[in-house]
Design a protein around this motif. Sequence first.
Motif, PDB file in Angstrom:
ATOM      1  N   LEU A  92       5.106  -6.922  -1.978  1.00  0.00           N
ATOM      2  CA  LEU A  92       4.890  -8.330  -1.639  1.00  0.00           C
ATOM      3  C   LEU A  92       4.349  -8.471  -0.219  1.00  0.00           C
ATOM      4  CD1 LEU A  92       8.113  -9.966  -3.168  1.00  0.00           C
ATOM      5  CD2 LEU A  92       5.790 -10.086  -4.061  1.00  0.00           C
ATOM      6  N   ALA A  93       4.882  -7.673   0.711  1.00  0.00           N
ATOM      7  CA  ALA A  93       4.450  -7.759   2.107  1.00  0.00           C
ATOM      8  C   ALA A  93       3.023  -7.246   2.292  1.00  0.00           C
ATOM      9  CB  ALA A  93       5.408  -6.977   3.005  1.00  0.00           C
ATOM     10  N   SER A  94       2.566  -6.399   1.386  1.00  0.00           N
ATOM     11  CA  SER A  94       1.197  -5.883   1.497  1.00  0.00           C
ATOM     12  C   SER A  94       0.160  -6.944   1.150  1.00  0.00           C
ATOM     13  CB  SER A  94       1.015  -4.663   0.588  1.00  0.00           C
ATOM     14  OG  SER A  94       0.960  -5.054  -0.789  1.00  0.00           O
ATOM     15  N   GLY A  95       0.568  -7.931   0.358  1.00  0.00           N
ATOM     16  CA  GLY A  95      -0.324  -9.032   0.005  1.00  0.00           C
ATOM     17  C   GLY A  95      -1.272  -8.734  -1.138  1.00  0.00           C
ATOM     18  N   ALA A  96      -1.251  -7.525  -1.674  1.00  0.00           N
ATOM     19  CA  ALA A  96      -2.155  -7.166  -2.780  1.00  0.00           C
ATOM     20  C   ALA A  96      -1.593  -5.947  -3.498  1.00  0.00           C
ATOM     21  CB  ALA A  96      -3.562  -6.891  -2.268  1.00  0.00           C
ATOM     22  N   ILE A  97      -2.046  -5.750  -4.724  1.00  0.00           N
ATOM     23  CA  ILE A  97      -1.609  -4.608  -5.525  1.00  0.00           C
ATOM     24  C   ILE A  97      -2.841  -3.801  -5.906  1.00  0.00           C
ATOM     25  CG2 ILE A  97      -0.387  -3.853  -7.595  1.00  0.00           C
ATOM     26  CD1 ILE A  97       0.950  -6.612  -7.648  1.00  0.00           C
ATOM     27  N   THR A  98      -2.843  -2.530  -5.574  1.00  0.00           N
ATOM     28  CA  THR A  98      -3.969  -1.683  -5.940  1.00  0.00           C
ATOM     29  C   THR A  98      -3.861  -1.283  -7.404  1.00  0.00           C
ATOM     30  OG1 THR A  98      -2.869   0.410  -5.392  1.00  0.00           O
ATOM     31  CG2 THR A  98      -3.975  -0.772  -3.584  1.00  0.00           C
ATOM     32  N   SER A  99      -4.958  -0.816  -7.946  1.00  0.00           N
ATOM     33  CA  SER A  99      -4.945  -0.382  -9.348  1.00  0.00           C
ATOM     34  C   SER A  99      -4.004   0.806  -9.544  1.00  0.00           C
ATOM     35  CB  SER A  99      -6.360  -0.026  -9.801  1.00  0.00           C
ATOM     36  OG  SER A  99      -6.915   0.987  -8.981  1.00  0.00           O
ATOM     37  N   GLU A 100      -3.893   1.672  -8.527  1.00  0.00           N
ATOM     38  CA  GLU A 100      -2.987   2.817  -8.628  1.00  0.00           C
ATOM     39  C   GLU A 100      -1.530   2.358  -8.651  1.00  0.00           C
ATOM     40  OE1 GLU A 100      -5.425   2.549  -6.422  1.00  0.00           O
ATOM     41  OE2 GLU A 100      -6.852   4.083  -7.115  1.00  0.00           O
TER      42      GLU A 100
END
Length: 315
Positions: free
Chosen positions: A67-75
């Motif tokens: 959540l803190a990263s602000g995005a989710i990578t495909s991996e």
Amino acid sequence: WIDGCSGHSSFASGCLKVLKSDLKFNIYNISSSYVLNKDISELDQRKKDPELLSVHYAALFWIFHLLASGAITSEQDQAVVNIFSGPDTLYWLEILSLHGAIHGRIESLQSFRQLAERTRTESETTLGILDDMYHFLDFAKEAATISIPHIYISCLAYMPKSCLLGGKILPYFGKMLQIHGRTDRWILHPMVIEAHDHWEVSSVAYSPDGQYVISGSADGTVRVWDHSTGQPIGQPLQGHSDYISSISCSLDGKYIISGSWDQTIRIWDINTQREIGQPLHTNFVESVASSPDGMYVVSGCWDNTVRIWNISAGQ
């Protein structure tokens, strides 16, 4: 200089790798299925076991870092599917149970799903898994919080076979308790909002857009709650000095109207949560409502009258 979002993303990926490698069945070697967590003295020692510190951290904080990263990578998306589309979900729940962290992760899963939708890296499988994880934690939270074994001997037995997660987990546990007449869909429990510090909740209303729940209480305050999470928005609206008998919301969603036994009607801005104008003085108020155009408030009082008030004029 370290970019915060990038750092959290790296931590999240690391947590997911640890979970994939270290989660396992009965991670605390509990010998009996018939005991509560509080009756297992060695559980406190296992909580501090150096060999388990990394998996404990990963289990408790992987969602936080995502959540803190602000995005989710495909991996990361694929890692979530690989880990939580099988029995590892239950092994993760064992750790949450030990740390008393199940309730908090229910809300976090909702936020995680919203992030997954916003970043658009998710697959339909991911969203389905997240939905099932949310429903399972919500269903199992009471039993699983007090007893790790009950994750398997009671909670799992009620998991619907037709849900995505159930289809992947249940085949691993063929000898579990069988429930005849088990539903083929999740049993959705009503959200319970603990409001007003145990004072009587005397009136409730929805905002027209369905985003907020507004409550009035015998403690003389009005509160606004997020419909989806049940969390309070802002501080209690204070001004009344007695029992709040009625709550209403204007149809344009801009104003909250509250009536009280302190013989006043008060109007509040729903966004700023500040009172608008002066209180409308009347008799003991039993009921309030807004006109469709939002220009008028109507009130019913103990003096056997119905009064119509012009909001802008305060009369």
